[in-house]
Design a protein around this motif. Structure first.
Motif, PDB file in Angstrom:
ATOM      1  N   ALA A  26       0.834  -1.210   0.000  1.00  0.00           N
ATOM      2  CA  ALA A  26       0.000   0.000   0.000  1.00  0.00           C
ATOM      3  C   ALA A  26       0.865   1.255   0.000  1.00  0.00           C
ATOM      4  O   ALA A  26       0.561   2.236  -0.702  1.00  0.00           O
ATOM      5  N   ALA A  27       1.959   1.238   0.775  1.00  0.00           N
ATOM      6  CA  ALA A  27       2.844   2.398   0.821  1.00  0.00           C
ATOM      7  C   ALA A  27       3.520   2.632  -0.525  1.00  0.00           C
ATOM      8  O   ALA A  27       3.627   3.784  -1.003  1.00  0.00           O
ATOM      9  N   ILE A  28       3.991   1.552  -1.172  1.00  0.00           N
ATOM     10  CA  ILE A  28       4.636   1.691  -2.489  1.00  0.00           C
ATOM     11  C   ILE A  28       3.659   2.245  -3.513  1.00  0.00           C
ATOM     12  O   ILE A  28       3.986   3.142  -4.304  1.00  0.00           O
ATOM     13  N   VAL A  29       2.438   1.717  -3.512  1.00  0.00           N
ATOM     14  CA  VAL A  29       1.435   2.211  -4.456  1.00  0.00           C
ATOM     15  C   VAL A  29       1.136   3.683  -4.206  1.00  0.00           C
ATOM     16  O   VAL A  29       1.040   4.485  -5.154  1.00  0.00           O
ATOM     17  N   ALA A  30       1.009   4.066  -2.918  1.00  0.00           N
ATOM     18  CA  ALA A  30       0.716   5.460  -2.600  1.00  0.00           C
ATOM     19  C   ALA A  30       1.870   6.375  -3.024  1.00  0.00           C
ATOM     20  O   ALA A  30       1.653   7.448  -3.628  1.00  0.00           O
ATOM     21  N   ILE A  31       3.110   5.961  -2.721  1.00  0.00           N
ATOM     22  CA  ILE A  31       4.264   6.792  -3.092  1.00  0.00           C
ATOM     23  C   ILE A  31       4.393   6.896  -4.610  1.00  0.00           C
ATOM     24  O   ILE A  31       4.644   7.976  -5.161  1.00  0.00           O
ATOM     25  N   PHE A  32       4.203   5.768  -5.312  1.00  0.00           N
ATOM     26  CA  PHE A  32       4.290   5.797  -6.766  1.00  0.00           C
ATOM     27  C   PHE A  32       3.200   6.676  -7.359  1.00  0.00           C
ATOM     28  O   PHE A  32       3.441   7.422  -8.320  1.00  0.00           O
ATOM     29  N   ARG A 160      12.880   7.988  -4.458  1.00  0.00           N
ATOM     30  CA  ARG A 160      13.357   6.604  -4.481  1.00  0.00           C
ATOM     31  C   ARG A 160      14.143   6.276  -3.213  1.00  0.00           C
ATOM     32  O   ARG A 160      13.963   5.215  -2.610  1.00  0.00           O
ATOM     33  N   THR A 161      15.016   7.208  -2.807  1.00  0.00           N
ATOM     34  CA  THR A 161      15.797   6.962  -1.597  1.00  0.00           C
ATOM     35  C   THR A 161      14.899   6.857  -0.367  1.00  0.00           C
ATOM     36  O   THR A 161      15.061   5.972   0.495  1.00  0.00           O
ATOM     37  N   THR A 162      13.937   7.777  -0.290  1.00  0.00           N
ATOM     38  CA  THR A 162      13.013   7.761   0.851  1.00  0.00           C
ATOM     39  C   THR A 162      12.206   6.475   0.879  1.00  0.00           C
ATOM     40  O   THR A 162      11.983   5.880   1.944  1.00  0.00           O
ATOM     41  N   MET A 163      11.766   6.040  -0.297  1.00  0.00           N
ATOM     42  CA  MET A 163      10.972   4.813  -0.353  1.00  0.00           C
ATOM     43  C   MET A 163      11.793   3.605   0.089  1.00  0.00           C
ATOM     44  O   MET A 163      11.318   2.768   0.858  1.00  0.00           O
ATOM     45  N   LEU A 164      13.038   3.534  -0.385  1.00  0.00           N
ATOM     46  CA  LEU A 164      13.877   2.400  -0.001  1.00  0.00           C
ATOM     47  C   LEU A 164      14.181   2.409   1.486  1.00  0.00           C
ATOM     48  O   LEU A 164      14.083   1.374   2.170  1.00  0.00           O
TER      49      LEU A 164
END
Length: 486
Positions: A26-32, A160-164
């Motif tokens: 859910a977090a990846i989808v929201a960030i993307f 990208r850095t924040t997501m990783l």
């Protein structure tokens, strides 16, 4: 199985990993989604800005030709910002603009294009990303209008850095939290399992631990503990019944056998044999009654019975049972009074409740007469039965003027086969009060013994229906009305 493997196989740990995976997705989808919408918005703004500048330059070119275009580009190049301009001849020589040099790929391009350019920076030269539109003018001239988009690339890199990092920290916290919660829960479940194994080995006094947090496990433990307490009580009752049968019924069985053996051994006439047989039948009937009482008590304490509950008038039931015992009371010289003037409607099993009332009156008539030795206690022999209604309960009260029951013995006489020394001259098995107490518990009530000063006061408390009372008084049915089962 190692402790770590056991921990990883717990439901709590697997649920923690599942929730972590779902939350990560859910977090990846929201960030993307945020990144994609931001990129689209910035690209749209970039294209609109470049299109607006191209329209302005086109007007200048149409108005004054190449010279006017060069002057305008030179002026705009002096304005600080991210705008990039270049007007060059067919040989690539810069006529105006702030792009000092372009690559062959950019020079030969046409239309929108992304490219990397160099510009001076503190400590040297830096390479930055840009987006531009390339136009070919008559005579081989080139017009390049673009914007620096290095900030957009920095934003993408930051996202990208924040997501990783976020996913890494989330995974660390999720796995660590799942490990901690699973370990804590597993410890409690191991304690519960250890206690249940102890109980299965025969220790019915064992109870599941309760942490005091009032969570699901605590509520489950409390319910199971109540069940274990009930099972322990039933098992204790079963052992008590077995012991009582072994001890208290052994004597009448031996007496029965000895009487028959004596009748066979002696030379008796027919009358003697008939008398021996009659006494044997009476003794057998007493044993059968005792067994029936024991079975009734066992069924009641196990929660069986009471299926035929109905709405009934407790006062009328008390009067009917008392009326049956009036001849017995008259024969014993005891005054029996029944005070039940007001109807009291309850929901109960008529047969069981009638048997309980009969036992109370029978006990009072047997043991409730004042002792005649040494002048007695100054009271006339009498037994009083009455029904009263209080707040939410109905009480059946039976009083006498006999020797009563000493305070320390009042709880004990509610057990099976318990008879005080003063009552052993009367026939009985010591099961009457036990049966009454079992009937009370089956109906959600209680039985208590009190001092009548002198004598004994027995109170059978039963729950009363909420709609049977009005304004603190007992609801009176209309004249001629008939109470029917609901």
């Amino acid at each position: 199985m190692t402790a770590l493997t056991k921990l990883f196989r717990t439901t709590t740990f697997r649920l923690s990993l599942t929730y972590l995976a779902l939350f990560s997705v859910a977090a990846i989808v929201a960030i993307f989604y945020i990144y994609w919408n931001t990129t689209v918005l910035l690209t749209r703004q970039l294209n609109q800005t470049i299109d607006a500048e191209l329209k302005g330059l086109a007007e200048q070119y149409r108005a004054g030709g190449l010279d006017q275009l060069v002057r305008t580009v030179a002026e705009r190049s002096q304005t600080p910002g991210n705008s990039l301009y270049l007007v060059a001849d067919n040989e690539g020589k810069q006529l105006a603009g702030n792009l000092s040099a372009v690559s062959p790929a950019l020079w030969n391009s046409l239309g929108p294009v992304e490219f990397v350019y160099s510009r001076p920076a503190p400590g040297g030269v830096e390479r930055r990303l840009a987006f531009a539109n390339v136009f070919r003018l008559p005579g081989g001239y080139r017009l390049i209008v673009g914007r620096d988009i290095e900030d957009r690339r920095d934003l993408a890199r930051l996202i990208r850095t924040t997501m990783l990092w976020g996913l890494g920290v989330m995974a660390l916290v999720g796995i660590g939290g799942g490990f901690w919660v699973s370990r804590k829960l597993l410890t409690r479940i191991d304690d519960l399992a250890a206690t249940t194994r102890t109980i299965m080995e025969g220790d019915l006094a064992g109870r599941l631990p309760v942490s005091g947090s009032d969570d699901e496990l605590d509520r489950l433990s409390q319910s199971v503990n109540l069940m274990l307490a009930r099972i322990e009580q039933l098992m204790a009752g079963l052992r008590e019944v077995s012991d009582n049968i072994a001890h208290d019924l052994k004597t009448p069985l031996n007496r029965l056998r000895n009487r028959v053996e004596e009748a066979l051994r002696e030379s008796c006439d027919e009358g003697a044999y008939r008398e021996a047989l009659q006494r044997t039948i009476e003794e057998a009937d007493g044993l059968i009654k005792t067994f029936n009482a024991l079975l009734s008590i066992a069924r009641l304490e196990a929660g069986a019975g009471g299926e035929n509950r109905e709405r009934l008038d407790l006062s009328e039931l008390v009067r009917d049972v008392a009326e049956l015992y009036e001849p017995v009371a008259e024969e014993r010289g005891i005054a029996l009074h029944a005070e039940t003037a007001v109807p009291i409607v309850i929901h109960a099993d008529r047969q069981l409740l009638g048997q309980a009332i009969a036992n109370l009156i029978d006990n009072a008539l047997k043991y409730g007469a004042p002792a005649t030795a040494e002048g007695g206690n100054g009271w006339q022999p009498e037994v009083e039965v009455r029904a009263e209604a209080g707040e939410g309960v109905a009480e059946i009260i039976v009083t006498d003027r006999g020797p009563g029951v000493p305070g320390p013995e009042r709880e004990r006489v509610l057990g099976r086969f318990i008879r005080l020394e003063a009552s052993r001259s009367e026939p009985g098995s010591g099961l009457g009060l036990s049966l009454v107490a079992a009937v009370a518990r089956l109906h959600g009530g209680s039985l208590r013994l009190e001092d009548n000063e002198p004598g004994l006061r027995v109170v059978l408390v039963l729950p009363i229906e909420a709609d049977a009372l009005g304004n603190g008084a007992v609801a009176m049915p209309p004249p001629g009305a008939e109470l029917r089962p609901t």
